[in-house]
Design a protein around this motif. Structure first.
Motif, PDB file in Angstrom:
ATOM      1  N   LEU A  24     -25.521 -43.709 -14.809  1.00  0.00           N
ATOM      2  CA  LEU A  24     -26.440 -42.555 -14.352  1.00  0.00           C
ATOM      3  C   LEU A  24     -25.143 -41.683 -14.913  1.00  0.00           C
ATOM      4  O   LEU A  24     -24.868 -40.476 -15.703  1.00  0.00           O
ATOM      5  CB  LEU A  24     -26.493 -42.974 -12.641  1.00  0.00           C
ATOM      6  N   GLY A  25     -23.379 -42.067 -14.538  1.00  0.00           N
ATOM      7  CA  GLY A  25     -22.624 -41.084 -15.131  1.00  0.00           C
ATOM      8  C   GLY A  25     -22.621 -40.923 -16.033  1.00  0.00           C
ATOM      9  O   GLY A  25     -21.993 -39.926 -16.481  1.00  0.00           O
ATOM     10  N   ALA A  28     -24.984 -38.625 -16.934  1.00  0.00           N
ATOM     11  CA  ALA A  28     -24.787 -37.547 -17.188  1.00  0.00           C
ATOM     12  C   ALA A  28     -23.715 -36.666 -18.176  1.00  0.00           C
ATOM     13  O   ALA A  28     -23.885 -35.657 -18.265  1.00  0.00           O
ATOM     14  CB  ALA A  28     -24.397 -36.930 -15.534  1.00  0.00           C
ATOM     15  N   LEU A  50     -31.770 -39.142 -14.655  1.00  0.00           N
ATOM     16  CA  LEU A  50     -30.378 -38.113 -13.474  1.00  0.00           C
ATOM     17  C   LEU A  50     -32.066 -37.555 -13.393  1.00  0.00           C
ATOM     18  O   LEU A  50     -31.847 -37.734 -11.643  1.00  0.00           O
ATOM     19  CB  LEU A  50     -30.043 -36.819 -13.983  1.00  0.00           C
ATOM     20  N   SER A  58     -24.600 -36.944  -9.130  1.00  0.00           N
ATOM     21  CA  SER A  58     -25.002 -37.160 -11.170  1.00  0.00           C
ATOM     22  C   SER A  58     -25.438 -36.031 -11.916  1.00  0.00           C
ATOM     23  O   SER A  58     -24.814 -35.589 -13.063  1.00  0.00           O
ATOM     24  CB  SER A  58     -25.696 -38.262 -11.500  1.00  0.00           C
ATOM     25  N   ARG A  61     -22.594 -33.714 -11.671  1.00  0.00           N
ATOM     26  CA  ARG A  61     -21.671 -33.932 -13.095  1.00  0.00           C
ATOM     27  C   ARG A  61     -22.034 -33.181 -14.376  1.00  0.00           C
ATOM     28  O   ARG A  61     -21.627 -32.459 -15.284  1.00  0.00           O
ATOM     29  CB  ARG A  61     -21.016 -35.917 -13.163  1.00  0.00           C
ATOM     30  N   ASP A  66     -18.343 -30.849 -11.461  1.00  0.00           N
ATOM     31  CA  ASP A  66     -17.919 -32.016 -10.517  1.00  0.00           C
ATOM     32  C   ASP A  66     -16.696 -31.698  -9.414  1.00  0.00           C
ATOM     33  O   ASP A  66     -15.741 -31.903 -10.107  1.00  0.00           O
ATOM     34  CB  ASP A  66     -17.672 -33.358 -12.004  1.00  0.00           C
TER      35      ASP A  66
END
Length: 304
Positions: A24-25, A28, A50, A58, A61, A66
């Motif tokens: 997921l990061g 993002a 997302l 996420s 970000r 973030d």
């Protein structure tokens, strides 16, 4: 949603836990990169993942908001990395290689977003929970692959070559292998086994692209600093520090591949890639002290 947990033999994950959450990061970061006017890579599907995951951090970000201390959010590292592997895949496919194997595919959507020639098949290997999530989200939005796609739900610590062949992979024909964002999550012996298995099923003319990390005491110290930087997000919903391995005895992938009969090209440093792509002064994670050698390197090789 909390990603951090300590690794153990036989652990597994879906998109909401452990190593799976890191996808997921990365999604993002790809979404944020795609929004730039000078984007190094475009991923129109990252925001679909997302939204489906419903993870507020996420989403922040991706929007450049973030506050969790993420190193990736302050760099264009993922955009640079994505461009390198995108170019590798399209180049191999353009040269007639019709099998692309993405190890630990995560939420990447190269089969959907790259202009691959007809007859190309992309094999995506990852944990069942991760691939199930990706397949479901793309199906809900009527997103189809540009060429062939075979999802291979398997743990890379298990007998994944058998699962890959069962999905239609032909080891007598050349393949293009993608090893992106994977090696830090494998202990040293598992990394050795991964490359041994890749070599065992790679016909002459196969190619591989690897996100590698320098070895030796200085490189280990630099990776530990990187790990500590990532750990500063702990307690705010994202703890990657407990998920990665820092091994003093980790082999250099370039040496491993060369010993197995691959012709290895000179590794590319992130700064060199940034310059080649026309990006100036891009701060990148995973680099050593000022003036030192970078920890992250990108290498390609061909099976001879």
């Amino acid at each position: 949603m909390v990603a951090g947990e300590r690794r153990y033999d036989g652990d597994s994950w879906d998109i909401a836990s452990s190593v799976g959450y890191t996808a997921l990061g990365v999604a993002a970061a790809r979404a944020a990169e795609s929004d730039r006017g000078d984007a190094l890579a475009h991923d129109p599907y990252a925001r679909l993942f997302l939204a489906a995951a419903g993870d507020p951090r996420s989403a922040r970000r991706a929007d450049g908001d973030d506050r969790g201390g993420s190193v990736f959010a302050r760099t264009r590292f993922i955009g640079l990395r994505t461009r390198f592997f995108d170019d590798f895949v399209t180049g191999a496919a353009g040269d007639g290689i019709t099998q692309v194997v993405i190890l630990a595919a995560g939420l990447d959507a190269r089969a959907q977003r790259l202009p691959l020639p007809a007859g190309t098949v992309v094999y995506e290997l990852d944990q069942p929970g991760v691939l199930d999530f990706k397949v479901r989200v793309l199906a809900e939005h009527d997103v189809s692959p540009a060429a062939g796609l075979a999802s291979v739900p398997v743990d890379l610590r298990d007998d994944w070559p058998t699962a890959l062949r069962s999905a239609g992979f032909d080891q007598t024909r050349p393949a293009a292998w993608v090893v992106e964002g994977l090696l830090p999550y494998l202990p040293a012996d598992a990394q050795d086994l991964l490359f041994a298995r890749v070599s065992a099923v790679s016909a002459a003319g196969s190619r591989i692209a690897v996100e590698a990390f320098d070895t030796g005491p200085d490189a280990v110290a630099a990776r530990q600093r990187f790990q500590a930087a990532m750990a500063r997000g702990r307690g705010r919903g994202f703890d990657i520090a407990g998920l990665v391995y820092v091994d003093a005895d980790r082999a250099d992938p370039a040496d491993t591949l060369a010993a197995a009969g691959w012709s290895v090209a000179e590794p590319r440093e992130p700064s060199g890639l940034a310059q080649a792509y026309g990006v100036e002064r891009v701060p990148l994670p995973g680099t050593g002290a000022a003036g030192g050698a970078p920890v992250v390197r990108y290498l390609t090789a061909e099976r001879v």
